[in-house]
Design a protein around this motif. Structure first.
Motif, mmCIF file in Angstrom:
data_model
loop_
_atom_site.group_PDB
_atom_site.id
_atom_site.type_symbol
_atom_site.label_atom_id
_atom_site.label_comp_id
_atom_site.label_asym_id
_atom_site.label_seq_id
_atom_site.Cartn_x
_atom_site.Cartn_y
_atom_site.Cartn_z
ATOM 1 N N LEU A 282 0.733 -1.095 0.049
ATOM 2 C CA LEU A 282 -0.186 -0.095 0.231
ATOM 3 C C LEU A 282 0.918 1.496 0.211
ATOM 4 N N LEU A 283 0.476 2.197 -1.598
ATOM 5 C CA LEU A 283 1.264 3.296 -1.328
ATOM 6 C C LEU A 283 0.097 4.685 0.036
ATOM 7 N N LEU A 284 0.015 5.203 0.042
ATOM 8 C CA LEU A 284 -0.558 5.735 0.789
ATOM 9 C C LEU A 284 -0.216 7.187 1.261
ATOM 10 N N ILE A 285 -0.611 8.071 0.414
ATOM 11 C CA ILE A 285 -0.533 9.626 0.456
ATOM 12 C C ILE A 285 -1.706 10.171 0.990
ATOM 13 N N THR A 286 -1.019 10.806 2.315
ATOM 14 C CA THR A 286 -1.762 12.252 3.449
ATOM 15 C C THR A 286 -0.824 12.948 3.886
ATOM 16 N N HIS A 287 -1.437 14.119 3.842
ATOM 17 C CA HIS A 287 -0.977 14.972 4.989
ATOM 18 C C HIS A 287 -1.273 15.162 6.489
ATOM 19 N N ASP A 288 -1.749 13.325 6.919
ATOM 20 C CA ASP A 288 -2.241 13.644 8.283
ATOM 21 C C ASP A 288 -1.392 12.571 8.887
ATOM 22 N N MET A 289 -0.083 13.255 9.300
ATOM 23 C CA MET A 289 0.462 11.829 10.265
ATOM 24 C C MET A 289 0.051 11.196 10.672
ATOM 25 N N GLU A 290 -0.839 11.416 11.788
ATOM 26 C CA GLU A 290 -1.626 10.347 12.959
ATOM 27 C C GLU A 290 -2.111 9.852 12.787
ATOM 28 N N VAL A 291 -2.693 9.703 11.194
ATOM 29 C CA VAL A 291 -3.148 8.757 9.851
ATOM 30 C C VAL A 291 -1.730 7.533 9.689
ATOM 31 N N ALA A 292 -0.580 8.417 9.427
ATOM 32 C CA ALA A 292 0.769 7.314 8.918
ATOM 33 C C ALA A 292 1.611 6.968 10.419
ATOM 34 N N ARG A 293 1.357 7.237 11.084
ATOM 35 C CA ARG A 293 1.373 7.014 12.006
ATOM 36 C C ARG A 293 1.030 5.222 12.581
ATOM 37 N N GLN A 294 -0.611 5.457 12.315
ATOM 38 C CA GLN A 294 -1.472 4.574 12.432
ATOM 39 C C GLN A 294 -1.445 3.140 11.865
ATOM 40 N N ILE A 295 -1.488 3.519 10.168
ATOM 41 C CA ILE A 295 -1.429 2.573 9.806
ATOM 42 C C ILE A 295 0.251 1.865 8.796
ATOM 43 N N SER A 296 1.145 2.954 8.539
ATOM 44 C CA SER A 296 2.377 2.591 7.617
ATOM 45 C C SER A 296 3.171 2.318 8.654
ATOM 46 N N ASP A 297 4.441 1.208 7.685
ATOM 47 C CA ASP A 297 5.813 0.985 8.188
ATOM 48 C C ASP A 297 6.729 1.668 8.161
ATOM 49 N N LYS A 298 6.689 2.176 6.804
ATOM 50 C CA LYS A 298 7.503 3.413 6.391
ATOM 51 C C LYS A 298 6.673 4.484 5.910
ATOM 52 N N VAL A 299 8.074 5.600 6.323
ATOM 53 C CA VAL A 299 7.473 7.187 6.278
ATOM 54 C C VAL A 299 7.970 7.846 4.707
ATOM 55 N N ALA A 300 7.572 8.441 4.132
ATOM 56 C CA ALA A 300 8.586 9.268 3.327
ATOM 57 C C ALA A 300 7.911 10.913 3.536
ATOM 58 N N VAL A 301 9.400 11.721 3.952
ATOM 59 C CA VAL A 301 8.813 12.620 3.742
ATOM 60 C C VAL A 301 8.828 13.629 2.227
ATOM 61 N N MET A 302 7.451 14.713 2.113
ATOM 62 C CA MET A 302 8.336 15.088 1.217
ATOM 63 C C MET A 302 7.883 16.806 1.136
ATOM 64 N N TYR A 303 8.767 17.857 0.424
ATOM 65 C CA TYR A 303 8.894 18.748 0.474
ATOM 66 C C TYR A 303 9.530 19.593 -0.243
#
Ligand code: ATP
Ligand code: MG
Length: 307
Positions: A203-224
């Protein structure tokens, strides 16, 4: 070898105002069975990256780099080959179910139709499978409903069913929880997670919500500002971020004090030289405005920062 290997993906748009550099040398790997969250503030290029993977960008987009899926570069495929990949291998869940669902068909028909078209399944087999899938997603007894007869959350689940019915190996979800009230967020995430597990997909999940990322992801990529600044295991990135932008993003969360990131968002037409975050960075040094930082390893990933 990763399931999906994005290498130096750059996307720019020709516009009357100038060239919009929406993604610059983005490199990301999505492993088998993994959930990778792509986070970052609005306009940083998240949707552009996923639409480039799916080859769904408009004609004014210029795309460079490679997107390797099972040994093939998706960017080199023609539309016919890509149409076969979409849905069957890689499915995308768009944010807004009312745009993705057809109002004049029952949801069961919408789910079974792609099996008939793409997998050449018989109607009865397609209906059986779509009905099972809708039931697993909590829509038992609702198979014959039209979208207008269902709640927003039910339509969201119907759309998830449409996206995953062909058993894709990669599910891409672009802001699937944006605009939902808090009670629905958990439910929709649960459904996506279930769909991922049923398929043995990544799953590649796009979100601007860090809490959602925390709940569901194994890995995080931060884009700026079109660049990936940091990648790592979710716990590491959220608890001990390596990039000052990640830290600033976390500090801007309500539970961490709502501290706004100082300074204006950068222009994508004329992005800052060197590190794109340097004008807003509390740690900047002279070098930061001159040199684009190279990738440096962290405990579980990498960071692009010269600190
Ligand atoms: N077709 C286009 N033509 C010109 N510029 C575009 C086009 N599509 C996107 N952009 C620009 O590319 C940049 C990245 O947009 P993108 O939609 O990927 O942001 P995002 O991170 O998904 O934001 P959000 O969180 O709001 O969905 C933005 O500056 C946007 O204005
Ligand atoms: Mg977007």
């Amino acid at each position: 070898m990763a399931l999906l290997d994005i290498r130096n993906l750059s996307v720019s748009f020709e516009t009357p105002q100038g060239l919009v550099k929406a993604a610059t040398q983005v490199s990301l790997a999505l492993e088998y069975n993994e959930t990778l969250a792509l986070v970052g503030e609005t306009g940083c290029g998240k949707s552009v990256v996923v639409n480039a993977i799916m080859k769904l960008l408009p004609a004014n987009a210029k795309v460079d780099g490679r997107v390797i899926y099972r040994g093939r570069d998706l960017l080199s495929l023609d539309e016919k080959e890509m149409a076969r990949i979409r849905g069957q291998d890689i499915a995308i869940i768009f944010q807004n179910p009312s745009l993705a669902l057809n109002p004049v068909y029952k949801i069961s028909e919408q789910v079974s139709e792609s099996m008939i078209l793409k997998k050449r399944s018989s109607r009865s087999r397609a209906e059986e499978i779509s009905s099972q899938l809708l039931q697993r997603l909590g829509l038992k007894g609702r198979e014959s409903s039209y979208p207008f007869q269902l709640s927003g959350g039910m339509n969201q689940r119907a759309m998830i069913a449409c996206s995953v019915v062909l058993g894709p190996k990669i599910i891409i979800a672009d802001e699937p929880t944006k605009g939902l009230d808090q009670s629905m967020v958990g439910q929709v995430l649960g459904e996506i997670r279930k769909a991922k597990e049923v398929n043995g997909a990544s799953l590649l999940l796009i979100t601007h919500d860090m809490e959602v990322a925390r709940q569901i992801s194994d890995k995080v990529a931060v884009m700026y500002c079109g660049e990936v600044m940091e990648v790592g295991k979710t716990e590491e990135v959220l608890q001990a971020p390596s990039h000052p932008y990640t830290q600033a993003l976390l500090d801007s969360l309500p539970e961490r004090g709502f501290l706004p990131i100082p300074g204006p968002s950068p222009s994508m037409i004329d992005p800052p030289e060197g590190c794109r975050f340097h004008p807003r960075c509390p740690w900047r040094r002279d070098l930061c405005s001159i040199e684009r930082p190279v990738q440096k390893s962290t405990t579980t990933g990498w960071v692009r920062c010269c600190r």
